[in-house]
Scaffold this active site. Sequence first.
Site, mmCIF file in Angstrom:
data_model
loop_
_atom_site.group_PDB
_atom_site.id
_atom_site.type_symbol
_atom_site.label_atom_id
_atom_site.label_comp_id
_atom_site.label_asym_id
_atom_site.label_seq_id
_atom_site.Cartn_x
_atom_site.Cartn_y
_atom_site.Cartn_z
ATOM 1 N N LYS A 22 0.726 -0.878 -0.145
ATOM 2 C CA LYS A 22 0.074 -0.018 -0.161
ATOM 3 C C LYS A 22 1.184 1.299 -0.153
ATOM 4 O O LYS A 22 0.415 1.830 -0.763
ATOM 5 C CB LYS A 22 -1.064 0.403 0.786
ATOM 6 C CG LYS A 22 -1.564 0.985 1.438
ATOM 7 C CD LYS A 22 -2.787 1.107 2.802
ATOM 8 C CE LYS A 22 -2.935 2.958 3.121
ATOM 9 N NZ LYS A 22 -1.903 3.279 3.479
ATOM 10 N N ASN A 23 1.857 1.786 1.092
ATOM 11 C CA ASN A 23 2.386 2.724 1.380
ATOM 12 C C ASN A 23 3.571 3.170 -0.388
ATOM 13 O O ASN A 23 3.810 4.240 -0.342
ATOM 14 C CB ASN A 23 3.522 2.397 2.438
ATOM 15 C CG ASN A 23 2.784 2.747 3.519
ATOM 16 O OD1 ASN A 23 1.049 3.233 3.753
ATOM 17 N ND2 ASN A 23 2.925 1.932 4.621
ATOM 18 N N ARG A 97 -5.917 10.793 2.349
ATOM 19 C CA ARG A 97 -4.251 10.898 3.014
ATOM 20 C C ARG A 97 -2.952 10.786 1.879
ATOM 21 O O ARG A 97 -1.684 11.899 1.536
ATOM 22 C CB ARG A 97 -4.072 10.488 4.112
ATOM 23 C CG ARG A 97 -2.058 10.335 4.626
ATOM 24 C CD ARG A 97 -2.200 11.476 5.507
ATOM 25 N NE ARG A 97 -0.646 12.030 5.897
ATOM 26 C CZ ARG A 97 -0.428 13.032 6.773
ATOM 27 N NH1 ARG A 97 -1.277 14.024 6.449
ATOM 28 N NH2 ARG A 97 0.593 13.373 6.845
ATOM 29 N N ASP A 121 -5.750 8.783 8.244
ATOM 30 C CA ASP A 121 -5.896 8.362 9.890
ATOM 31 C C ASP A 121 -5.462 8.740 11.054
ATOM 32 O O ASP A 121 -5.026 10.025 10.510
ATOM 33 C CB ASP A 121 -4.357 6.904 10.187
ATOM 34 C CG ASP A 121 -5.383 5.586 9.242
ATOM 35 O OD1 ASP A 121 -6.204 5.122 8.943
ATOM 36 O OD2 ASP A 121 -3.920 4.243 9.050
ATOM 37 N N ASP A 319 4.082 1.320 11.793
ATOM 38 C CA ASP A 319 2.382 0.660 11.508
ATOM 39 C C ASP A 319 2.681 -0.859 12.084
ATOM 40 O O ASP A 319 1.342 -1.680 11.655
ATOM 41 C CB ASP A 319 3.221 0.474 9.586
ATOM 42 C CG ASP A 319 2.989 1.740 9.223
ATOM 43 O OD1 ASP A 319 2.240 2.599 9.693
ATOM 44 O OD2 ASP A 319 3.187 1.698 7.705
ATOM 45 N N MET A 341 6.545 7.838 17.152
ATOM 46 C CA MET A 341 6.094 8.818 15.891
ATOM 47 C C MET A 341 4.592 9.202 15.989
ATOM 48 O O MET A 341 4.009 10.403 15.652
ATOM 49 C CB MET A 341 6.153 7.576 14.741
ATOM 50 C CG MET A 341 7.435 7.418 14.794
ATOM 51 S SD MET A 341 8.181 6.890 12.823
ATOM 52 C CE MET A 341 10.206 6.438 12.959
#
Length: 435
Positions: A22-23, A97, A121, A319, A341
Amino acid sequence: MAAFEVRGGKPLHGEITPQGAKNEALQILCAVLLTSEPITISNIPDIRDVNKLIELLRDLGVKVGKLATDTYIFQAEHINLDYMDTPEFVAQAGSLRGSVMILGPMLGRFGRCQLPKPGGDKIGRRPMDTHFLGLEKLGGKLTLEGLDFYRIKVEGKLTGTHMLLDEASVTGTANILMAAVLAEGTTTIYNAACEPYLQQLCRMLVRMGANIQGIGSNLLTIEGVQSLGGTEHRMLPDMIEIGSFIGLAAMTGSEITIKDCQIPELGLIPDTFRKLGIQIEFRGDDIHIPAQPHYEIATYLDGSILTVSDHTWPGFTPDLLSIVLVVACQAKGTVLIHQKMFESRLFFVDKLIDMGAQIILCDPHRATVIGLDHTKRLNGITMTSPDIRAGVALLIAALSADGTSTILNVEQIDRGYQFIDQRLNALGADIRRIQ
């Protein structure tokens, strides 16, 4: 609004193949805006965030053709810049996003871009300063309209420069990089992110004709070129899914083989799960997790309690901290989870406590987990998925629990995990999607 009804306590068995990352997809898809020539991309995950980004690119004027289930061809020959002035664009970009990744390509090729504050998110503050500070150093002029709309443009051409990023932001580095490849002169980006997905973006841009040195390091040197051409690109498997499946196997006492993992690109992920006592076998490029009735958390050499924390690459990815936390609930021993983070990412632990987990939330960034060692199962409850990663962590907890759990707001999970209910049901899970 959809929900998952999960009947837990069933061990799973079989093979599962991770989706495309996904990223990586959110960066790679926006890179098609850098050229008028066709680009073919394969292993694209069929998830909500990616599909919405493809729709946004199509509405901007990118020609999109679907060649196979996971393979598309894109051609950004005629982009409609006026679409950015429409309410439809504002609504689309504001709900996603990943829309932030159009900034660098649009500024580099067309000299301007505008964007509402992107969605995503709700895991704490996610400032975009690194993106805009870097693009401004290349010559972009930023205008803010209120607190939630950005306009950036350049008079003439972007110009290469040296910059030291205030944080090693993955998306910030990607945006600056995609603008710099078409800038005049040399750009050096120090404290650049160097995650495998960013390395993938760099290699794709090089195949398109970009000149990038230092790939894989935190110092990137880019010699700007006049234009870029087309290419073909295949995305890596999603390392977050791989880690999620490792945790799922351990938590449910299941025997699972994860196929085609690109193991050299996983960094510390396998070893971090091994510190929780999980047995992991590499079989070629597959990862095999044998059924384990118990797993024990390691301690430091002096016997002190293990801490698992996130860090920029090659550190452990933030993540997967939600997954590590839920897996520790049934380990033997104690672990401190330190989420550095994002200050809101641990707030889902109240649901795990309601299920019977022993967790002390020390503050917004730290939680201490005292494992139950499978001496007592978690109990099924009704809960709500607050974000993608916490949602899957709660799904893993529900699959290990006694009784039936209901997880609300599973659209959050759908944003990042492709047909997760169907794929896990094929391994023997009992997940029913309900309205």
